[in-house]
Write a protein that holds these residues in place. Structure first.
Motif, short mmCIF file in Angstrom:
data_model
loop_
_atom_site.label_atom_id
_atom_site.label_comp_id
_atom_site.label_asym_id
_atom_site.label_seq_id
_atom_site.Cartn_x
_atom_site.Cartn_y
_atom_site.Cartn_z
N ASP A 175 58.03 17.37 0.34
CA ASP A 175 58.51 18.17 -0.78
C ASP A 175 59.54 19.19 -0.31
OD1 ASP A 175 56.88 19.83 0.64
OD2 ASP A 175 55.70 20.55 -1.06
N TYR A 176 60.18 18.88 0.83
CA TYR A 176 61.13 19.79 1.46
C TYR A 176 62.58 19.36 1.21
CZ TYR A 176 63.99 21.68 5.26
OH TYR A 176 64.99 22.25 5.98
N LYS A 177 62.88 18.09 1.47
CA LYS A 177 64.27 17.64 1.35
C LYS A 177 64.57 17.17 -0.08
CE LYS A 177 64.67 16.21 6.17
NZ LYS A 177 64.91 15.07 7.09
N LYS A 178 65.74 17.52 -0.56
CA LYS A 178 66.18 17.10 -1.88
C LYS A 178 66.84 15.72 -1.79
CE LYS A 178 67.15 21.87 -3.22
NZ LYS A 178 68.20 22.81 -3.66
N PHE A 179 66.83 15.02 -2.92
CA PHE A 179 67.47 13.70 -2.99
C PHE A 179 67.97 13.47 -4.41
CE2 PHE A 179 63.00 13.25 -3.91
CZ PHE A 179 62.91 12.30 -4.91
N LEU A 180 68.65 12.35 -4.61
CA LEU A 180 69.19 12.02 -5.92
C LEU A 180 68.32 10.98 -6.60
CD1 LEU A 180 73.06 11.76 -5.33
CD2 LEU A 180 71.74 13.67 -6.23
N TYR A 181 68.11 11.18 -7.90
CA TYR A 181 67.38 10.21 -8.71
C TYR A 181 68.24 9.86 -9.92
CZ TYR A 181 64.25 8.61 -12.42
OH TYR A 181 63.70 7.91 -13.44
N SER A 182 68.31 8.57 -10.22
CA SER A 182 69.08 8.11 -11.37
C SER A 182 68.39 6.93 -12.02
CB SER A 182 70.50 7.71 -10.95
OG SER A 182 71.17 7.07 -12.02
N GLU A 183 68.39 6.90 -13.34
CA GLU A 183 67.85 5.76 -14.07
C GLU A 183 68.86 4.61 -14.15
OE1 GLU A 183 68.08 8.80 -15.34
OE2 GLU A 183 66.09 9.52 -15.92
N ASN A 184 70.13 4.88 -13.82
CA ASN A 184 71.20 3.91 -14.05
C ASN A 184 72.03 3.62 -12.81
OD1 ASN A 184 70.72 3.72 -16.98
ND2 ASN A 184 71.44 5.83 -17.00
N GLY A 185 71.43 3.68 -11.64
CA GLY A 185 72.18 3.34 -10.43
C GLY A 185 73.32 4.30 -10.17
N THR A 186 74.44 3.76 -9.69
CA THR A 186 75.55 4.61 -9.27
C THR A 186 76.33 5.18 -10.44
OG1 THR A 186 76.95 2.63 -9.08
CG2 THR A 186 75.87 3.42 -7.09
N THR A 187 76.04 4.75 -11.67
CA THR A 187 76.76 5.29 -12.81
C THR A 187 76.19 6.63 -13.28
OG1 THR A 187 75.39 4.05 -14.38
CG2 THR A 187 77.41 3.00 -13.60
N GLY A 188 75.00 6.96 -12.82
CA GLY A 188 74.39 8.22 -13.21
C GLY A 188 73.91 8.20 -14.66
N PRO A 189 73.54 9.35 -15.22
CA PRO A 189 73.62 10.68 -14.59
C PRO A 189 72.63 10.84 -13.44
CG PRO A 189 72.40 10.81 -16.65
CD PRO A 189 72.93 9.41 -16.57
N PHE A 190 72.98 11.75 -12.53
CA PHE A 190 72.17 11.97 -11.35
C PHE A 190 71.39 13.27 -11.47
CE2 PHE A 190 75.87 9.50 -9.99
CZ PHE A 190 75.23 8.38 -9.48
N HIS A 191 70.16 13.23 -11.00
CA HIS A 191 69.32 14.41 -10.95
C HIS A 191 69.09 14.78 -9.49
CE1 HIS A 191 68.36 13.76 -15.22
NE2 HIS A 191 68.21 12.49 -14.91
N TYR A 192 69.37 16.02 -9.15
CA TYR A 192 69.18 16.53 -7.79
C TYR A 192 67.76 17.10 -7.74
CZ TYR A 192 70.82 18.73 -3.41
OH TYR A 192 71.02 19.11 -2.09
N VAL A 193 66.86 16.41 -7.07
CA VAL A 193 65.43 16.68 -7.22
C VAL A 193 64.73 16.77 -5.86
CG1 VAL A 193 65.36 15.49 -9.45
CG2 VAL A 193 64.84 14.22 -7.35
N ARG A 194 63.48 17.21 -5.91
CA ARG A 194 62.55 17.08 -4.80
C ARG A 194 61.22 16.63 -5.36
NH1 ARG A 194 63.27 22.77 -3.88
NH2 ARG A 194 63.96 22.26 -1.77
N LEU A 195 60.38 16.09 -4.50
CA LEU A 195 59.05 15.69 -4.94
C LEU A 195 58.24 16.92 -5.31
CD1 LEU A 195 58.01 12.91 -2.37
CD2 LEU A 195 58.57 12.59 -4.79
N ASP A 196 57.61 16.87 -6.46
CA ASP A 196 56.76 17.97 -6.91
C ASP A 196 55.31 17.63 -6.60
OD1 ASP A 196 56.07 20.37 -8.06
OD2 ASP A 196 55.94 19.54 -10.09
N GLY A 197 55.02 17.43 -5.33
CA GLY A 197 53.68 17.06 -4.89
C GLY A 197 53.64 15.65 -4.35
N PRO A 198 52.55 15.28 -3.68
CA PRO A 198 52.41 13.95 -3.08
C PRO A 198 52.41 12.85 -4.14
CG PRO A 198 50.76 15.47 -2.22
CD PRO A 198 51.38 16.14 -3.39
N ILE A 199 52.88 11.65 -3.74
CA ILE A 199 52.78 10.48 -4.60
C ILE A 199 51.35 9.96 -4.54
CG2 ILE A 199 53.67 8.16 -5.04
CD1 ILE A 199 56.23 8.95 -3.62
#
Length: 217
Positions: A175-199
């Motif tokens: 839950d330290y490093k940020k990453f990108l999440y997108s529902e649509n691949g490289t077209t975005g929109p992109f969310h700059y996120v971190r894990l909010d707790g363990p999976i």
């Protein structure tokens, strides 16, 4: 040699930009060993017309062009994908002029979901406000930042292979490093996120698992 504040590109913040990134300047990225990459993401705080290119250092003084990013950059994230290539030393170079407003970059491997999450991805906005009461009983609020979005998704049944991939990612970023999440691949929109707790995983049948993932923007 004119580049300054280059650490801003990997400080997990999109608030401040690198300085002096002139034409033919390059930022060298060195890993502890050969890493296979297949994407580069860059964030601009304002539009930019100059070009960037990613190179892999094949040997000392020898470079292979991996990805050219030549379109005009809009404010926000731009992601470029390429065929997986392995290397220890990589170089992000300006190839047309002085690059301004570049505040963050990410290179790595993309993790693509093997199936869509269950219907009903949840989104909750946190107001990011602290409400307090004074000694005299007067309530007051302090706005400590902009609202943040928390996203939650569930998978009813994923393979053990995808479970291993998720756990490998989780081990790297926690839950330290940020990453990108997108529902649509490289077209975005992109969310700059971190894990909010363990999976959270639960075996639902032989080598099939349910899991829940929560992300905070």
């Amino acid at each position: 040699t004119s580049m300054t504040n280059e650490e801003r590109l990997i400080d997990q913040s999109i608030a401040t930009a690198v300085s002096g990134f002139g034409n033919a300047d390059a930022l060298k990225i060195t890993f502890s060993g050969a890493k296979t990459l297949n994407f580069i993401a860059v964030y601009f705080s304002a539009s930019e017309a100059d070009n960037l290119s990613l190179y892999r250092e094949v040997s000392a003084g020898s470079y292979s062009s991996i990805k050219d990013m030549t379109a005009t950059f809009s404010a926000g994230w731009t992601v470029g994908e390429f065929s997986g290539a392995a290397g220890t030393n990589w170089h992000l170079a300006s190839t047309s002029g002085t690059v301004a407003n570049l505040t963050e970059m990410i290179v790595g491997q993309k993790l693509e979901f093997e199936i869509n999450p269950d219907v009903g991805i949840s989104e909750v906005d946190s107001f990011n406000t602290e409400v307090n009461t004074s000694i005299g009983g007067v309530e007051y609020a302090v706005k400590v930042g902009d609202p943040r979005t928390t996203m939650g998704m569930n998978f009813s049944s994923v393979s053990s292979t995808f479970k291993d991939s998720l756990q490998s990612m989780e081990a790297q970023i926690q839950d330290y490093k940020k990453f990108l999440y997108s529902e649509n691949g490289t077209t975005g929109p992109f969310h700059y996120v971190r894990l909010d707790g363990p999976i959270k995983f639960k075996e639902v049948s032989h080598q099939r698992y349910s899991c829940s993932i929560n992300l905070i923007e």
